[in-house]
Design an enzyme around this catalytic site. Structure first.
Site, PDB file in Angstrom:
ATOM      1  CB  SER A  54      41.898  49.567  39.740  1.00  0.00           C
ATOM      2  OG  SER A  54      41.367  50.617  39.302  1.00  0.00           O
ATOM      3  CG  HIS A  55      45.017  44.632  42.768  1.00  0.00           C
ATOM      4  ND1 HIS A  55      46.192  44.091  43.313  1.00  0.00           N
ATOM      5  CD2 HIS A  55      45.119  43.184  42.197  1.00  0.00           C
ATOM      6  CE1 HIS A  55      46.195  43.330  44.152  1.00  0.00           C
ATOM      7  NE2 HIS A  55      45.650  42.462  43.211  1.00  0.00           N
ATOM      8  N   PRO A  56      43.918  46.966  44.199  1.00  0.00           N
ATOM      9  CG  PRO A  56      43.753  45.784  46.752  1.00  0.00           C
ATOM     10  CD  PRO A  56      43.237  45.236  44.441  1.00  0.00           C
TER      11      PRO A  56
END
Length: 378
Positions: free
Chosen positions: A233-235
């Site tokens: 995932s991406h922050p």
């Protein structure tokens, strides 16, 4: 070796590189030079040679690291503690355009192979040193394996899941340093064409990987905290990462803007109303409510096959990719159709390997020479 197109040589044909190298970073830099036509003479320790030869034996008895990094080179062996053999190595360097070394800090100077000594006698020489932390500073003499640099530069702190930090699955610090050494040598060769002068420069694994950490460092400096480790995932973006279809096939995708989010809900989820749910109605809201968002997406994807999911993503205009295993990459249709895998020779027989990424549109092909055994003494 593969011959270049008749009438036009490879860019570095005629350039002689002498490298006192081992492991990954320096051999990667010089292999790229060899790919482009340079003659690379690899100076190895008498006996077993570069210790990367012994990392494993999985490629027909050869090391996977060594096979990757050392095609198209000539090997000679030398005991640099022997004055006569050291003198012969200095004679090789005297005729070279480029000298690359990744000895421990200070070792080259003690052997008389430092830049001051060599360039005093050969001012046109390009002298490249690769080290763990650089030639100055409190960490100058610290051990500098790739994992240690990944830890010190913070890569481990931003890789993995929230509960489990992880190192990168490839030697990222070594690769970064090798590529900066490669580009630095190319720049120095160009500068010498203009000025007639050689260049002395150094690259450290720590500096290279710290540069690659630019985004998380800027994020931490600006926000006061590090990006959250989130697996694939991406922050700062959601949905983003790997999602499993009902048949277990994992597909990676990410939503880049609100228009894509609306199309994703309409076409992929088949429920336009999800786009206006207050929990998901903006990028920041989706990040804040990521568990609920993933739950809503997973409920739909459970009823789709991987192929059906990809078809919907394509129809919605959402960028996507399969999360492939290494076996699948070895037979990837993009590699297969473009003929990216070729064979090179070795003493253990032909070895399948990838062509380098630089592709010339005039038909010239890179040098793809044999993987050398430890060479004769100098």
């Amino acid at each position: 070796m593969t011959d270049p197109t008749p009438g036009r040589a490879l860019p570095l044909e005629g350039v002689l590189v002498v490298a006192c190298e081992q492991a990954v970073a320096a051999p990667l830099a010089t292999r790229h030079l060899a790919d482009l036509g340079a003659r690379v003479i690899k100076v190895e320790r008498t006996g077993r040679g570069d210790f990367a030869r012994d990392y494993d034996t999985v490629v027909h008895g050869l090391s996977s690291h060594f096979v990757w990094l050392n095609r198209s080179k000539e090997s000679v062996s030398a005991d640099l503690k022997d004055p006569d053999q050291l003198a012969r190595v200095r004679d090789l360097i005297a005729g070279a355009d480029v000298f690359v070394q990744n000895f421990a800090p200070g070792a080259a100077e003690r052997l008389g192979l430092g830049a001051d000594d060599l360039r005093r006698d050969h001012p046109g020489l390009i002298h490249c040193s690769i080290s763990g932390y650089g030639s100055t500073g409190p960490y100058r003499d610290a051990k500098a394996y790739d994992l240690l640099i990944q830890a010190e530069a913070g890569l481990v702190s931003v890789t993995g899941t929230e509960d489990h930090p992880a190192k990168a699955g490839i030697p990222a610090a070594d690769i970064g340093a090798g590529m900066y050494a490669f580009s630095g040598i190319l720049a120095a060769l160009y500068d010498r064409e203009r000025t007639g002068e050689g260049t002395t420069f150094e690259v450290s694994l720590f500096d290279a990987l710290s540069e690659w950490m630019g985004f998380p460092l800027q994020y931490a400096a600006g926000s006061g905290h590090a990006p959250v480790r989130a697996g694939t995932s991406h922050p700062a973006i959601a949905p983003y990462g790997a999602f499993a279809a009902g048949d277990g096939v994992e597909v990676v995708f990410g939503i880049q803007n609100e228009r894509e989010w609306e199309r994703f809900c309409e076409v992929v989820l088949d429920d336009p109303g999800v786009a206006t749910d207050e929990r998901f109605a903006s990028g920041s809201a989706r990040v804040e409510n990521r568990p609920a968002l993933h739950g809503a997406i997973d409920a739909v994807l459970a009823g789709l096959t991987g192929d059906e999911l990809v078809e919907r993503l394509e129809r919605a205009g959402v960028a996507n990719a399969r999360r492939r295993t290494l076996d699948e990459v070895l037979t990837h249709p993009q590699h297969e159709q473009r003929g990216r895998f070729v064979e090179v020779d070795s003493s253990a027989g032909p070895v399948r390997t990838l062509l380098p990424p630089i592709t010339f549109d005039d038909g010239r092909t890179p040098r793809m020479g044999p993987i050398p055994d430890v060479g004769p003494g100098v």
